[in-house]
Write a protein that holds these residues in place. Structure first.
Motif, PDB file in Angstrom:
ATOM      1  N   VAL A   1       0.617  -1.128  -0.111  1.00  0.00           N
ATOM      2  CA  VAL A   1       0.331  -0.096  -0.444  1.00  0.00           C
ATOM      3  C   VAL A   1       1.011   0.610  -0.027  1.00  0.00           C
ATOM      4  CG1 VAL A   1      -1.529   0.997   1.486  1.00  0.00           C
ATOM      5  CG2 VAL A   1      -1.853  -1.443   1.366  1.00  0.00           C
ATOM      6  N   HIS A   2       0.767   2.682  -1.183  1.00  0.00           N
ATOM      7  CA  HIS A   2       1.276   3.444  -0.507  1.00  0.00           C
ATOM      8  C   HIS A   2       0.428   4.462  -0.984  1.00  0.00           C
ATOM      9  CE1 HIS A   2       3.972   6.582  -1.878  1.00  0.00           C
ATOM     10  NE2 HIS A   2       3.366   6.285  -2.425  1.00  0.00           N
ATOM     11  N   SER A   3       0.403   5.583  -0.518  1.00  0.00           N
ATOM     12  CA  SER A   3       0.330   6.634  -0.244  1.00  0.00           C
ATOM     13  C   SER A   3       0.505   7.475  -1.499  1.00  0.00           C
ATOM     14  CB  SER A   3      -0.350   7.548   0.705  1.00  0.00           C
ATOM     15  OG  SER A   3      -0.981   8.925   1.000  1.00  0.00           O
ATOM     16  N   MET A   4      -0.170   8.105  -2.087  1.00  0.00           N
ATOM     17  CA  MET A   4      -0.010   9.177  -3.706  1.00  0.00           C
ATOM     18  C   MET A   4      -0.333  10.345  -2.471  1.00  0.00           C
ATOM     19  SD  MET A   4       0.071   7.325  -7.061  1.00  0.00           S
ATOM     20  CE  MET A   4       1.313   8.604  -7.694  1.00  0.00           C
ATOM     21  N   ASN A   5       0.723  11.351  -2.748  1.00  0.00           N
ATOM     22  CA  ASN A   5       0.243  12.923  -2.524  1.00  0.00           C
ATOM     23  C   ASN A   5       0.462  13.457  -4.030  1.00  0.00           C
ATOM     24  OD1 ASN A   5      -0.008  15.384  -1.255  1.00  0.00           O
ATOM     25  ND2 ASN A   5       1.531  14.662   0.448  1.00  0.00           N
ATOM     26  N   LEU A   6      -0.257  13.908  -4.524  1.00  0.00           N
ATOM     27  CA  LEU A   6       0.436  14.455  -5.735  1.00  0.00           C
ATOM     28  C   LEU A   6      -0.337  16.538  -5.840  1.00  0.00           C
ATOM     29  CD1 LEU A   6      -1.554  12.904  -8.581  1.00  0.00           C
ATOM     30  CD2 LEU A   6       0.851  13.360  -8.076  1.00  0.00           C
ATOM     31  N   PRO A   7       0.634  16.937  -6.231  1.00  0.00           N
ATOM     32  CA  PRO A   7       0.666  18.782  -6.097  1.00  0.00           C
ATOM     33  C   PRO A   7      -1.316  19.141  -6.424  1.00  0.00           C
ATOM     34  CG  PRO A   7       2.276  17.789  -7.059  1.00  0.00           C
ATOM     35  CD  PRO A   7       1.343  17.351  -6.831  1.00  0.00           C
ATOM     36  N   GLY A   8      -1.655  19.744  -5.297  1.00  0.00           N
ATOM     37  CA  GLY A   8      -3.402  19.643  -5.421  1.00  0.00           C
ATOM     38  C   GLY A   8      -4.321  19.137  -5.180  1.00  0.00           C
ATOM     39  N   LYS A   9      -3.755  17.665  -4.863  1.00  0.00           N
ATOM     40  CA  LYS A   9      -4.969  16.691  -4.414  1.00  0.00           C
ATOM     41  C   LYS A   9      -5.020  16.081  -3.716  1.00  0.00           C
ATOM     42  CE  LYS A   9      -5.923  17.002  -9.332  1.00  0.00           C
ATOM     43  NZ  LYS A   9      -6.998  17.650  -9.503  1.00  0.00           N
ATOM     44  N   ASP A  10      -5.650  15.467  -3.147  1.00  0.00           N
ATOM     45  CA  ASP A  10      -6.097  14.359  -1.524  1.00  0.00           C
ATOM     46  C   ASP A  10      -5.239  13.648  -2.090  1.00  0.00           C
ATOM     47  OD1 ASP A  10      -7.643  16.912  -0.391  1.00  0.00           O
ATOM     48  OD2 ASP A  10      -9.135  15.704  -0.575  1.00  0.00           O
ATOM     49  N   PRO A  11      -4.903  12.771  -0.740  1.00  0.00           N
ATOM     50  CA  PRO A  11      -4.030  11.962  -0.567  1.00  0.00           C
ATOM     51  C   PRO A  11      -5.194  10.457  -0.815  1.00  0.00           C
ATOM     52  CG  PRO A  11      -3.307  13.018   1.381  1.00  0.00           C
ATOM     53  CD  PRO A  11      -4.007  13.786   0.280  1.00  0.00           C
ATOM     54  N   PHE A  12      -4.289   9.867  -1.802  1.00  0.00           N
ATOM     55  CA  PHE A  12      -4.497   8.302  -1.980  1.00  0.00           C
ATOM     56  C   PHE A  12      -4.060   7.773  -1.750  1.00  0.00           C
ATOM     57  CE2 PHE A  12      -3.644  10.263  -5.954  1.00  0.00           C
ATOM     58  CZ  PHE A  12      -3.500   9.088  -6.910  1.00  0.00           C
ATOM     59  N   ASP A  13      -4.751   6.529  -1.492  1.00  0.00           N
ATOM     60  CA  ASP A  13      -3.874   4.941  -1.688  1.00  0.00           C
ATOM     61  C   ASP A  13      -3.956   3.943  -2.743  1.00  0.00           C
ATOM     62  OD1 ASP A  13      -3.366   5.607   1.015  1.00  0.00           O
ATOM     63  OD2 ASP A  13      -4.984   3.930   1.677  1.00  0.00           O
ATOM     64  N   ILE A  14      -3.046   3.671  -2.951  1.00  0.00           N
ATOM     65  CA  ILE A  14      -2.747   2.724  -4.330  1.00  0.00           C
ATOM     66  C   ILE A  14      -2.462   1.356  -3.547  1.00  0.00           C
ATOM     67  CG2 ILE A  14      -3.004   4.445  -6.335  1.00  0.00           C
ATOM     68  CD1 ILE A  14       0.293   4.559  -6.327  1.00  0.00           C
ATOM     69  N   VAL A  15      -2.441   0.083  -4.334  1.00  0.00           N
ATOM     70  CA  VAL A  15      -2.695  -0.540  -4.212  1.00  0.00           C
ATOM     71  C   VAL A  15      -2.186  -1.782  -4.856  1.00  0.00           C
ATOM     72  CG1 VAL A  15      -3.262  -2.985  -2.092  1.00  0.00           C
ATOM     73  CG2 VAL A  15      -4.523  -0.164  -1.815  1.00  0.00           C
ATOM     74  N   SER A  16      -1.038  -2.548  -4.479  1.00  0.00           N
ATOM     75  CA  SER A  16      -0.266  -3.922  -5.626  1.00  0.00           C
ATOM     76  C   SER A  16      -0.688  -5.486  -4.867  1.00  0.00           C
ATOM     77  CB  SER A  16       0.850  -4.017  -5.644  1.00  0.00           C
ATOM     78  OG  SER A  16       1.167  -2.320  -6.772  1.00  0.00           O
ATOM     79  N   SER A  17      -1.259  -6.295  -5.189  1.00  0.00           N
ATOM     80  CA  SER A  17      -1.366  -7.864  -4.360  1.00  0.00           C
ATOM     81  C   SER A  17      -0.015  -8.206  -5.500  1.00  0.00           C
ATOM     82  CB  SER A  17      -2.653  -8.562  -4.448  1.00  0.00           C
ATOM     83  OG  SER A  17      -3.632  -7.505  -4.095  1.00  0.00           O
ATOM     84  N   GLY A  18       0.442  -8.650  -4.244  1.00  0.00           N
ATOM     85  CA  GLY A  18       2.023  -9.669  -4.329  1.00  0.00           C
ATOM     86  C   GLY A  18       1.657 -11.168  -4.053  1.00  0.00           C
ATOM     87  N   TYR A  19       2.955 -12.072  -4.688  1.00  0.00           N
ATOM     88  CA  TYR A  19       2.821 -13.275  -4.094  1.00  0.00           C
ATOM     89  C   TYR A  19       3.834 -13.681  -3.344  1.00  0.00           C
ATOM     90  CZ  TYR A  19       5.653 -13.534  -7.682  1.00  0.00           C
ATOM     91  OH  TYR A  19       7.340 -13.898  -8.543  1.00  0.00           O
ATOM     92  N   ALA A  20       4.747 -12.383  -2.697  1.00  0.00           N
ATOM     93  CA  ALA A  20       5.337 -13.080  -1.876  1.00  0.00           C
ATOM     94  C   ALA A  20       4.619 -13.318  -0.949  1.00  0.00           C
ATOM     95  CB  ALA A  20       6.458 -11.457  -1.868  1.00  0.00           C
ATOM     96  N   HIS A  21       5.219 -14.673   1.127  1.00  0.00           N
ATOM     97  CA  HIS A  21       4.532 -14.114   1.608  1.00  0.00           C
ATOM     98  C   HIS A  21       5.355 -13.191   2.754  1.00  0.00           C
ATOM     99  CE1 HIS A  21       2.030 -17.195   0.835  1.00  0.00           C
ATOM    100  NE2 HIS A  21       3.184 -17.905  -0.392  1.00  0.00           N
ATOM    101  N   ALA A  22       4.452 -11.955   3.538  1.00  0.00           N
ATOM    102  CA  ALA A  22       4.978 -11.709   4.025  1.00  0.00           C
ATOM    103  C   ALA A  22       5.710 -12.313   5.657  1.00  0.00           C
ATOM    104  CB  ALA A  22       3.881 -10.345   5.105  1.00  0.00           C
TER     105      ALA A  22
END
Length: 446
Positions: free
Chosen positions: A100-121
């Motif tokens: 999960v990463h929160s993108m913080n673009l100029p002039g925009k509210d932060p929003f999360d983008i999510v990638s699903s992996g196959y690695a095991h935490a």
């Protein structure tokens, strides 16, 4: 001592169906990868674990607003997160990773983008084996799991991968953009070198875990965009400070970069995706300094890259690396975003987010599969000594479209991959699927 001011030089940068006579049955769907992936772009045999660790880099110079005006920089510790992927014990945990990463673009509210992996935490690392280490460094404004697909893939094929989160300062206006980018110019190679030093130091006392898996004698470095800018310096090409914006880095920071660049980092293979710093208006090296790199190089670029200037920047870098053997893989019609996860982009995303994450012409999943194929071949050859992998890079035609693979009338190949019998076609690709690519090669001295 004359103070160098940062503001003036960086503003310009930021303005910126017949019956078959033969039927070869091969799988078209593979675990972890679609069947259209070339051979080495498919998931390897190792289960993959992942974990994030924090690193403290002491006594680092920081450019502030006051420092940019006066040349007097502040010194502080720099705390960065590094995401590791590594060969793991199969079945040691059932939990797969969500990045999960929160993108913080100029002039925009932060929003999360999510990638699903196959690695095991938090999976348990394998024991009793050694693997090469691959350090990864993202571009300006990126993050350490932005290329989790590549990190997981390399780990599945027998590498320990360490991806740095450089923590670039967010931008909310012209002044913050100048300061943020100025610190990136200073930080990239310093981050790479200092973190690599700590990782290798940790291997000396490690008896278990991912650190114990690392062979400190076989290290590769992968950098994208500004990460590529840092990686080229880390591999042995000192910066020059005659051109803007390099000339506007405060002198104390220049001195720090010059001191650490006296010797290359212990890199035995370098991969750069769309590296920044070769373009004439922001050239960070001389051809003489680039010739000091002796580690083999794989450079990957789109031929329409208008961020780092393919024609006058990337091609110049490739031509100037005369001290080593190098390959340049080119995606025709691609621009700058040639690497990175295939993020699901919602219909209401700001276009600035789409522009940051997506490539206009090529599908992201296709780019990733091809990148994984060639990076694996290159690292297997240069770090593991698997000489047969050279055949995947020493392609029979510079232009992939000109590869020749004749078949009989109505012959169905069903995903067969080019091998030793198809010597006029790019090895590891399906017939007709090596398209839109170029591979350029030069040896040391050329």
């Amino acid at each position: 001592m004359k103070k160098r001011h940062l503001f003036a030089g960086i503003v310009a940068v930021l303005a910126v169906g017949v019956g078959a006579t033969a039927y070869v049955i091969t799988p078209t769907v593979h675990a972890g990868q679609t069947g259209e992936a070339p051979e080495l772009g498919r998931t390897g045999v190792y289960a993959v674990g992942t974990v994030a660790k924090n690193f403290t880099l002491t006594n680092r110079q920081r450019i502030t607003g006051w420092g940019a005006l006066t040349g007097n920089l502040e010194s502080a510790d720099r705390n960065l997160s590094v995401r590791f992927w590594f060969p793991a014990k199969a079945g040691s945990t059932d939990e797969t990773a969500q990045y999960v990463h929160s993108m913080n673009l100029p002039g925009k509210d932060p929003f999360d983008i999510v990638s699903s992996g196959y690695a095991h935490a938090d999976a348990e690392a394998l024991e009793g084996e050694k693997f090469p280490l691959v350090l990864m460094s993202h571009g300006y404004g990126g993050w350490n799991s932005q290329f989790s697909n590549l990190g997981e893939h390399l780990a599945s094929r027998g590498y320990v991968v360490a991806s740095i989160h450089h923590g670039d300062a967010p931008v909310d206006g012209v002044t913050s953009a100048i300061l943020s980018f100025g610190n990136v110019l200073v930080d990239r190679t310093l981050d790479q070198r200092q973190i690599l030093t700590q990782i290798l130091e940790n291997t000396k006392s490690a008896s278990t875990g991912y650190s114990a898996l690392i062979d400190p004698q076989t290290v590769g470095l992968i950098g994208y965009s500004m990460g590529g800018y840092g990686a080229i310096a880390s591999a042995g090409a000192p910066y020059v400070y005659e051109n803007s914006p390099m000339s506007n880095i405060p002198e104390v920071a220049q001195a720090q970069l010059q001191e650490i660049s006296k010797e290359p980092a212990p890199i035995k293979a370098l991969v750069t995706f769309a590296p920044w710093g070769g373009q004439p208006d922001n050239r960070a090296w001389s051809a003489e300094n680039l010739s000091k790199i002796h580690a083999p190089v794989l450079l990957i670029s789109g031929n329409q890259d208008d961020v780092v200037n393919y024609e006058e920047g990337v091609k110049w870098l490739h031509a100037s690396l005369t001290g080593t053997e190098r390959y340049m893989l080119v995606y025709r019609e691609a621009r700058h975003n040639i690497v990175g996860n295939d993020f699901d982009v919602q219909s209401d995303f700001a276009f600035s987010a789409i522009e940051f994450l997506k490539e206009p012409v090529w599908r992201s999943d296709r780019l990733n599969a091809i990148n994984q194929h060639f990076v694996t071949a290159f690292l297997d050859w240069k770090l593991k000594g698997q000489e047969d992998k050279a055949d995947y890079l020493n392609v029979p035609t510079v232009d992939s479209n000109k590869g020749n693979w004749p078949v009989g009338f109505g012959e169905q190949l069903n995903g067969k991959l080019a091998g030793s019998e198809e010597q006029d076609f790019w090895k590891g690709f399906q017939r007709r699927w090596a398209a839109g690519l170029e591979m350029h090669h030069a040896v040391a001295g050329e």
